[in-house]
Scaffold this motif. Structure first.
Motif, PDB file in Angstrom:
ATOM      1  N   PRO A 227       0.894  -1.309  -0.029  1.00 24.74           N
ATOM      2  CA  PRO A 227      -0.181  -0.011   0.033  1.00 24.74           C
ATOM      3  C   PRO A 227       0.909   1.354  -0.073  1.00 24.74           C
ATOM      4  N   VAL A 228       1.907   1.208   0.703  1.00 23.09           N
ATOM      5  CA  VAL A 228       2.864   2.324   0.728  1.00 23.09           C
ATOM      6  C   VAL A 228       3.400   2.802  -0.746  1.00 23.09           C
ATOM      7  N   ALA A 229       3.876   1.749  -1.582  1.00 18.09           N
ATOM      8  CA  ALA A 229       4.155   1.918  -2.905  1.00 18.09           C
ATOM      9  C   ALA A 229       3.257   2.388  -3.823  1.00 18.09           C
ATOM     10  N   ALA A 230       1.889   1.852  -3.448  1.00 19.58           N
ATOM     11  CA  ALA A 230       0.669   2.268  -4.378  1.00 19.58           C
ATOM     12  C   ALA A 230       0.431   3.707  -3.943  1.00 19.58           C
ATOM     13  N   ASN A 231       0.522   4.177  -2.723  1.00 20.24           N
ATOM     14  CA  ASN A 231       0.309   5.431  -2.121  1.00 20.24           C
ATOM     15  C   ASN A 231       1.332   6.503  -3.011  1.00 20.24           C
ATOM     16  N   LYS A 232       2.549   5.942  -3.023  1.00 18.21           N
ATOM     17  CA  LYS A 232       3.674   6.871  -3.539  1.00 18.21           C
ATOM     18  C   LYS A 232       3.469   7.194  -4.921  1.00 18.21           C
ATOM     19  N   ALA A 233       3.050   5.933  -5.777  1.00 16.56           N
ATOM     20  CA  ALA A 233       3.044   6.030  -7.258  1.00 16.56           C
ATOM     21  C   ALA A 233       1.888   6.809  -7.438  1.00 16.56           C
ATOM     22  N   LEU A 234       0.673   6.669  -6.853  1.00 19.14           N
ATOM     23  CA  LEU A 234      -0.442   7.437  -7.319  1.00 19.14           C
ATOM     24  C   LEU A 234      -0.031   8.811  -7.029  1.00 19.14           C
TER      25      LEU A 234
END
Length: 887
Positions: A227-234
């Motif tokens: 989820p941290v990577a998803a948030n960073k990418a978005l």
């Protein structure tokens, strides 16, 4: 109908996922990453799910549903999901037969075919014996056509067929079905990119909006396990310049997620521009092919030729022969990562780019790679104008060494001559654009500068002669980002004009906040601000350079104003315009906390036309009595005030704390009683008021004795008194003249328009102006019908050496040509008069030569307004000879 055979056909792999072509619909569905795109109808503000909108339409009386959306917006996946659900016994069970066709594949077929042939041989899951039953019950049939923009549906181009066994072209067959000539009563679900050809088609039209913020959030969280990577990418995608126009499409989200994951896994930096993103994409694709540098360069040049050909011919695809002519014959086994193949099993396959963005990026890359061609940037851009939306973006990004360096490492150096040529064109065209007033062109220029990511280039192009003050209202999110980038590079802006922004959203305000904080003046008049945008505006003010902010006619309301006040307590703001902001007494309480904070610099507040009432003004008076309040001007026109609040004002003026110099009470029911109360403070030694406006305040001559005593007081400091549009009459006006004739009376500006004045008053005013004791420099006595005889007293005064008058307003006083001789003599004799207002009188052509001559001869006179007199067209020709005359 055998639904299992439909499932088998749909579930059969037909292609592979590509980085720029998007994830295959089946992969999306099987991996449970399917998210229905949103749709919106013109008559609705809401954005329902596309699936729900389709089901609702087709389960009712609607027979044709048309999905219209941009490339990659999710149309194809939505259609396949719908057909899959039907075959599994889910939705749309009111149809017994569902036929799903991709017209891009059918268009590669040679010759003609009939409806029966289409169903039997190109779908492959209906037994021949079912055809007669199907033809007898067309209402049980649903045709699903994807890529409808591949067919020309113009009725004038076809001879429609009505016989299911008649062979015809694919376009004619589809047009015959959709226009009801063939199998009338059948239902249709079609999808197409926006084209003019859809106008001839009737039915329920659904605009496919793709993914908005919640859908993007769900998609990224489904793609990334962390989820941290998803948030960073978005977060990075949504805030990166150049992505806003395209990040709503699921296909683009797939590309971003795919390349971001590769970069994040490698610990590499994420791209900051659209150009950098596609540099990373192209590098990744070329590396997967494992070609030598020379071959990679040749491949990109060949793809660039094909991209140019597709763009110029406005065809989305090429034949094998056309591809070979572009130099791609050597790379037919390598182009799958860039190109989609339709009709691969036929003898005439067609090739098209998976992504329009990738097509334009390859065109830009090949332009800089090709060292042999002589065509310059300007000619190339003109040639592709209107056909390649992002071409100049990509050229701008690739012209900067930091952005193109990874590509040059794989393909060799770009042409230095072409880079210099592009930069010369870019600088020249930008300078021309920024001297003009077309804000759309300004936006484009800022976007290109943002793509270049070159701070020194911004400072070089946006010189003091650039016209940055025009309105930039109604910015897209990308425009906000680009404008913010420019402002940040410049370091500060004289003015940020956002006039008439119809809906400043939270995201837009957040993006613009740094630019706001760097602007000395912010104009948001006639705009609408979302609640979420106001805290960002407040934050920008609290940390910024802004000294002047115009929020007039924003209909802000008390709730939003409270949020704004958080930024007003500690900022550099000196002037705040709040005209027509729907503020009430509650906002006055918040404003008091700002003015008494000890940190507020506010000295001018315009609160005209807000319903603050007497209670609101009484609260503001608390601030005026605070030693921390720096307010010098307060404008309260039309604020529903009465005499009841004048006592609080008077106390504030007498407190010794108030620094208020100007008070405008126009169009409030102050009345004689209110004036009497205020006049007490005007005589007080602590009162610092210089300007008092009582325009249209329901006054009569009964207030004049109080004004006379105030003006004759040794402590009175008034230099401006506006009493226009009140029924003062002769008796009241003569009392005022008596006060003005006293030595030491400080009044320099007096307004008595439409005050029921008589010739006797004009005679007294003339005597006053000649007396040598009057300080009057501006006198407004228009709309008092005293005629030539009355105004003659003023002409005589203007001619007198003791008269100090600089501005005189005698609009609509009944003047005729008979006054012109005295008027001209006064102008010639006066050493001070600069402005004369004479609108709405009865002067005729006879007076024009003398008026023109005297204005041309006068060194003092700057302006004479003669509008709405009785002049002919011929007189206008004479009047235009003098640029100091308004007519």
């Amino acid at each position: 109908m055998d639904k299992d055979s439909v499932l088998t056909r749909i579930l059969r792999p037909k292609d592979v996922s590509t980085l720029v072509g998007g994830e295959l619909p089946l992969s999306v569905i099987h991996n449970k990453r399917y998210i229905s795109p949103l749709t919106g109808r013109d008559e609705e503000d809401s954005s329902p799910s596309l699936d729900h909108a389709i089901h609702t339409s087709l389960c009712g009386e609607t027979r044709t549903v048309i999905l219209v959306g941009a490339e990659g917006s999710g149309k194809t996946t939505a259609l396949e999901k719908l057909v899959l659900d039907w075959a599994k016994g889910g939705h749309l069970q009111n149809f017994s037969y569902v036929f799903h066709f991709r017209l891009r594949e059918l268009s590669s077929l040679n010759g003609t075919l009939s409806l029966v042939t289409l169903m039997l041989h190109h779908h492959g899951h209906i037994p021949p014996e079912s055809v007669p039953l199907l033809l007898q019950k067309p209402e049980s049939v649903l045709f699903v056509f994807d890529d409808l923009d591949q067919c020309d549906l113009d009725p004038s181009l076809h001879t429609f067929c009505s016989d299911p066994s008649q062979a015809t072209s694919v376009s004619c067959l589809v047009a015959s079905l959709l226009h009801g000539s063939l199998l009338k009563g059948a239902a249709f679900l079609v999808a197409a990119r926006p084209t003019g050809g859809l106008k001839a088609l009737s039915g329920t039209r659904l605009e496919v909006l793709g993914f908005l913020k919640p859908q993007r959030w769900a998609y990224f969280n489904g793609f990334f396990a962390d989820p941290v990577a998803a948030n960073k990418a978005l977060m990075h995608m949504e805030r990166t310049v150049g992505f806003y126009d395209v990040c709503t499409t699921p296909r683009f989200c797939w590309t971003v997620c795919s390349i971001y994951k590769c970069l994040m896994d490698a610990g590499a930096k994420l791209p900051e521009t659209l150009s950098q993103l596609y540099v990373d994409v192209l590098v990744h694709l070329i590396q997967t092919l494992s070609l030598a540098e020379a071959c990679s360069r040749e491949l990109v040049l060949a793809l660039g030729k094909m991209a140019s050909q597709c763009s110029l011919d406005q065809h989305s695809s090429c034949t094998k022969e056309e591809m070979n002519s572009c130099g791609l014959q050597r790379f037919l086994t390598s182009v799958a990562v860039f190109l989609h193949v339709d009709g691969e099993q036929s003898d005439r396959p067609v090739f098209s780019f998976h992504s329009r963005l990738m097509q334009e990026f390859l065109l830009a890359s090949s332009f800089f790679l090709d060292k042999s061609a002589s065509e310059g940037a300007e000619k190339m851009l003109d040639k592709h104008k209107g056909r390649a939306e992002f071409l100049d973006f990509f050229l701008s990004g690739l012209s900067e060494p930091g952005q193109r360096r990874p590509l040059e490492a794989l393909l060799g150096e770009f042409s230095s001559d072409r880079i210099v040529d592009f930069k010369c064109w870019f600088k020249s065209s930008s300078e021309t654009t920024l001297k003009g007033c077309y804000k759309d062109k300004h936006h484009r220029c800022f976007r290109l500068l943002h793509q270049a990511q070159n701070e020194s280039l911004v400072r070089e192009i946006i010189t003091p002669s650039a016209r940055i003050g025009i309105s930039y209202g109604d910015l897209s999110l990308q425009d906000c980002a680009a404008l913010n980038y420019v402002a940040t590079c410049l370091g500060e802006m004289e003015q940020l004009n956002l006039y008439s922004t119809r809906d400043l959203t939270e995201d837009e305000a957040e993006m613009l906040a740094p630019a706001m904080s760097l602007s000395h003046k912010i104009i948001l008049s006639d705009s609408s601000l979302s609640t979420g945008s106001v805290p960002h505006l407040a934050s920008a003010l609290s940390r910024g350079l802004t000294k002047d902010m115009d929020l007039s006619q924003t209909r802000l309301g008390d709730e939003k104003f409270k949020l704004l006040c958080a930024g007003l307590r500690d900022c550099k703001l000196q002037k705040l315009d709040l005209v027509v902001c729907r503020l009430t007494e509650a906002s006055c309480e918040d404003l008091v906390s700002v003015l008494t904070s000890g940190t507020s610099q506010l000295c001018v507040i315009d609160m005209r036309c807000n319903q603050i009432g007497d209670q609101g003004l009484t609260k503001l008076c608390e601030a005026l009595q605070s030693p921390h309040c720096k307010l010098q001007e307060l404008l309260l026109q039309g604020s529903e005030l009465t005499a009841a609040s004048m006592e609080a004002l008077s106390s504030a003026f007498c407190s010794g704390q108030s620094d208020l110099r100007k008070l405008n009470l126009t169009q409030n029911a102050i009345g004689n009683k209110g004036v009497e109360t205020l006049c007490k403070s005007l005589r007080h030694p602590h009162c610092k008021l210089r300007s008092l406006i009582f325009f249209d305040c329901q006054l009569t001559g009964g207030c004049c004795p109080h004004l006379m005593r105030a003006l004759m007081s040794e402590h009175c400091s008034l230099s401006e008194l506006e009493l226009s549009v009140n029924d003062l009459g002769q008796e009241g006006a003569l009392l005022l003249c008596q006060a003005l004739s006293q030595p030491g009376c400080p009044l320099e500006k007096l307004g008595l328009k439409r005050c029921e004045l008589t010739q006797s008053v004009f005679e007294e005013l003339g005597s006053l102006l000649r007396s040598g004791t009057s300080q009057l420099k501006s006198l407004t006595v228009g709309m008092n019908n005293v005629g030539d005889q009355g105004v003659k007293h003023l002409w005589d005064a203007v001619a007198h050496p003791s008269c100090l008058l600089e501005e005189l307003d005698v609009e609509m006083t009944g003047l005729t040509d008979a006054c012109v001789q005295d008027l001209c003599a006064a102008i010639r004799a006066s050493k001070t008069l600069k402005s004369l207002e004479m609108r709405n009188n009865s002067l005729t052509d006879v007076s024009v030569p003398a008026l023109v001559q005297v204005m041309q001869d006068s060194h003092n006179m700057l302006e004479m307004n003669l509008k709405y007199n009785d002049f002919s067209e011929e007189a206008f020709d004479m009047l235009c000879e003098c640029d100091k005359i308004r007519y």
